[in-house]
Design a protein around this motif. Sequence first.
Motif, mmCIF file in Angstrom:
data_model
loop_
_atom_site.group_PDB
_atom_site.id
_atom_site.type_symbol
_atom_site.label_atom_id
_atom_site.label_comp_id
_atom_site.label_asym_id
_atom_site.label_seq_id
_atom_site.Cartn_x
_atom_site.Cartn_y
_atom_site.Cartn_z
ATOM 1 N N ASP A 147 -93.043 37.046 -8.420
ATOM 2 C CA ASP A 147 -93.814 38.086 -7.746
ATOM 3 C C ASP A 147 -95.026 37.540 -7.004
ATOM 4 O O ASP A 147 -95.476 38.137 -6.023
ATOM 5 C CB ASP A 147 -94.249 39.141 -8.760
ATOM 6 C CG ASP A 147 -93.065 39.945 -9.292
ATOM 7 O OD1 ASP A 147 -92.189 40.303 -8.486
ATOM 8 O OD2 ASP A 147 -93.005 40.202 -10.507
ATOM 9 N N GLY A 148 -95.570 36.406 -7.443
ATOM 10 C CA GLY A 148 -96.695 35.816 -6.731
ATOM 11 C C GLY A 148 -96.309 35.377 -5.329
ATOM 12 O O GLY A 148 -97.038 35.639 -4.362
ATOM 13 N N MET A 149 -95.168 34.720 -5.189
ATOM 14 C CA MET A 149 -94.707 34.298 -3.868
ATOM 15 C C MET A 149 -94.263 35.498 -3.036
ATOM 16 O O MET A 149 -94.467 35.533 -1.820
ATOM 17 C CB MET A 149 -93.574 33.282 -3.998
ATOM 18 C CG MET A 149 -93.164 32.644 -2.683
ATOM 19 S SD MET A 149 -94.503 31.683 -1.923
ATOM 20 C CE MET A 149 -94.213 30.079 -2.654
ATOM 21 N N VAL A 150 -93.670 36.497 -3.695
ATOM 22 C CA VAL A 150 -93.333 37.729 -2.986
ATOM 23 C C VAL A 150 -94.598 38.358 -2.407
ATOM 24 O O VAL A 150 -94.607 38.827 -1.265
ATOM 25 C CB VAL A 150 -92.622 38.724 -3.927
ATOM 26 C CG1 VAL A 150 -92.528 40.102 -3.279
ATOM 27 C CG2 VAL A 150 -91.227 38.225 -4.285
ATOM 28 N N SER A 151 -95.681 38.348 -3.171
ATOM 29 C CA SER A 151 -96.932 38.921 -2.695
ATOM 30 C C SER A 151 -97.433 38.219 -1.439
ATOM 31 O O SER A 151 -97.899 38.859 -0.496
ATOM 32 C CB SER A 151 -97.997 38.839 -3.796
ATOM 33 O OG SER A 151 -99.232 39.365 -3.363
ATOM 34 N N ILE A 152 -97.329 36.893 -1.415
ATOM 35 C CA ILE A 152 -97.730 36.143 -0.222
ATOM 36 C C ILE A 152 -96.881 36.560 0.975
ATOM 37 O O ILE A 152 -97.394 36.776 2.083
ATOM 38 C CB ILE A 152 -97.607 34.628 -0.483
ATOM 39 C CG1 ILE A 152 -98.688 34.173 -1.474
ATOM 40 C CG2 ILE A 152 -97.710 33.835 0.822
ATOM 41 C CD1 ILE A 152 -98.547 32.732 -1.914
ATOM 42 N N LEU A 172 -95.193 50.402 0.500
ATOM 43 C CA LEU A 172 -96.119 49.439 -0.086
ATOM 44 C C LEU A 172 -97.396 50.157 -0.483
ATOM 45 O O LEU A 172 -97.717 51.220 0.057
ATOM 46 C CB LEU A 172 -96.458 48.324 0.910
ATOM 47 C CG LEU A 172 -95.345 47.340 1.283
ATOM 48 C CD1 LEU A 172 -95.832 46.397 2.375
ATOM 49 C CD2 LEU A 172 -94.863 46.548 0.070
ATOM 50 N N GLY A 173 -98.105 49.577 -1.436
ATOM 51 C CA GLY A 173 -99.462 50.013 -1.702
ATOM 52 C C GLY A 173 -100.417 49.162 -0.890
ATOM 53 O O GLY A 173 -100.097 48.017 -0.537
ATOM 54 N N ARG A 174 -101.589 49.718 -0.589
ATOM 55 C CA ARG A 174 -102.569 48.954 0.170
ATOM 56 C C ARG A 174 -103.973 49.280 -0.317
ATOM 57 O O ARG A 174 -104.311 50.443 -0.533
ATOM 58 C CB ARG A 174 -102.465 49.250 1.667
ATOM 59 C CG ARG A 174 -103.334 48.310 2.524
ATOM 60 C CD ARG A 174 -103.084 48.498 3.996
ATOM 61 N NE ARG A 174 -103.715 47.442 4.766
ATOM 62 C CZ ARG A 174 -103.676 47.314 6.087
ATOM 63 N NH1 ARG A 174 -102.999 48.229 6.790
ATOM 64 N NH2 ARG A 174 -104.269 46.323 6.706
ATOM 65 N N THR A 175 -104.779 48.251 -0.509
ATOM 66 C CA THR A 175 -106.190 48.424 -0.804
ATOM 67 C C THR A 175 -106.968 47.457 0.076
ATOM 68 O O THR A 175 -106.740 46.246 0.033
ATOM 69 C CB THR A 175 -106.492 48.193 -2.293
ATOM 70 O OG1 THR A 175 -107.899 48.326 -2.516
ATOM 71 C CG2 THR A 175 -106.002 46.859 -2.797
ATOM 72 N N GLY A 176 -107.829 47.987 0.930
ATOM 73 C CA GLY A 176 -108.481 47.152 1.938
ATOM 74 C C GLY A 176 -107.438 46.562 2.856
ATOM 75 O O GLY A 176 -106.587 47.275 3.394
ATOM 76 N N ASP A 177 -107.465 45.227 3.011
ATOM 77 C CA ASP A 177 -106.450 44.578 3.843
ATOM 78 C C ASP A 177 -105.364 43.918 3.003
ATOM 79 O O ASP A 177 -104.593 43.104 3.495
ATOM 80 C CB ASP A 177 -107.103 43.547 4.768
ATOM 81 C CG ASP A 177 -107.839 42.449 3.998
ATOM 82 O OD1 ASP A 177 -107.874 42.517 2.751
ATOM 83 O OD2 ASP A 177 -108.376 41.533 4.645
ATOM 84 N N ARG A 178 -105.314 44.293 1.725
ATOM 85 C CA ARG A 178 -104.350 43.700 0.804
ATOM 86 C C ARG A 178 -103.187 44.655 0.538
ATOM 87 O O ARG A 178 -103.388 45.811 0.168
ATOM 88 C CB ARG A 178 -105.056 43.366 -0.517
ATOM 89 C CG ARG A 178 -104.164 42.796 -1.608
ATOM 90 C CD ARG A 178 -103.610 41.434 -1.210
ATOM 91 N NE ARG A 178 -102.826 40.869 -2.289
ATOM 92 C CZ ARG A 178 -103.314 40.084 -3.233
ATOM 93 N NH1 ARG A 178 -104.612 39.811 -3.251
ATOM 94 N NH2 ARG A 178 -102.546 39.590 -4.158
ATOM 95 N N TRP A 179 -101.962 44.160 0.715
ATOM 96 C CA TRP A 179 -100.751 44.922 0.434
ATOM 97 C C TRP A 179 -100.218 44.526 -0.932
ATOM 98 O O TRP A 179 -100.385 43.399 -1.370
ATOM 99 C CB TRP A 179 -99.670 44.617 1.475
ATOM 100 C CG TRP A 179 -100.048 44.838 2.902
ATOM 101 C CD1 TRP A 179 -100.635 43.936 3.738
ATOM 102 C CD2 TRP A 179 -99.835 46.023 3.675
ATOM 103 N NE1 TRP A 179 -100.807 44.490 4.992
ATOM 104 C CE2 TRP A 179 -100.324 45.775 4.978
ATOM 105 C CE3 TRP A 179 -99.276 47.265 3.398
ATOM 106 C CZ2 TRP A 179 -100.275 46.708 5.994
ATOM 107 C CZ3 TRP A 179 -99.219 48.213 4.410
ATOM 108 C CH2 TRP A 179 -99.712 47.935 5.689
#
Length: 292
Positions: free
Chosen positions: A67-72, A123-130
């Motif tokens: 999931d870490g690489m998926v997040s990137i 997707l969820g989003r907070t600030g510029d982070r998905w």
Amino acid sequence: MSGPVTLLVNPTAGQGGGVRVAHEVAARLRGRGIEPVLAVPTGPAEAAGQARTAAERGGVLAVVGGDGMVSIAVQALAGSDCALAVVPAGTGNDFARTLGVPLHDPAAAAEVIADGTVGSVDLGRTGDRWFGTVLTSGFDSKVTARAHGMRRPRGRMRYNLAVVRELMALRPLDYTLTLDGREFTTRAVLVAVGNTSSYGGGMRVCPGARPDDGMLSVTVIGPVDRTTLVWVFPRVYKGQHIHHPAVRTHQAREARLAANGITAYADGEFVGPLPLTVRVAPAALRVVLPAR
């Protein structure tokens, strides 16, 4: 599958087996007439750059990792025409689980890339982070932070040890939550905001979450003591914790979380301290799904 295919590999995934899995997938794809581009970054910054390059190239970006690489990859692909495929090779693999990709079977995952269909998920989003799975705060985010700071043991045992250590310091927190404009205060040991149902390797903390309904699912575990949490938490794997009277669930398109001294994580990665606002972004990510 039409268009170019890039394999973005986490070489440390699966305790160092990510490259081996990637070569197995690449060989399988070549046998299907698909010549993938292999990208093996040396760190997160290079992985992010390679993901952006793949997004510009189009086609499919297949992540070989967890999931870490998926997040990137999600940070680069959100809103683009490039579709995300996942070859699960990490510890948790919750996003792959959500997509229905076979776990622990690289050959089957390669077949999904070759024969799968392209759809869209929220997707969820907070600030510029998905984020694709769950944003956590409270006990669960403290466990994640502690696990990230531990060098040993490796794999699931590190997370389990972090759980035990955080249980010793458990205390309820004062939250102010605002869900679609409705504000209320509550004491809780954790608040999780899910775009999908699970995190941490199949813990269904937000069992009602669906990645295609344009909604976020919010789970609040109230001010329970250590003994009660030990009883409740294992039931998260089947989503049965929501039947405990201390647990409440909500749905919202926008959720604002505020609490003192709490840091949020999403997809198992650091996001930042509360307060923060989370919004759902409907159909923001194109994904490769198993053929039906």
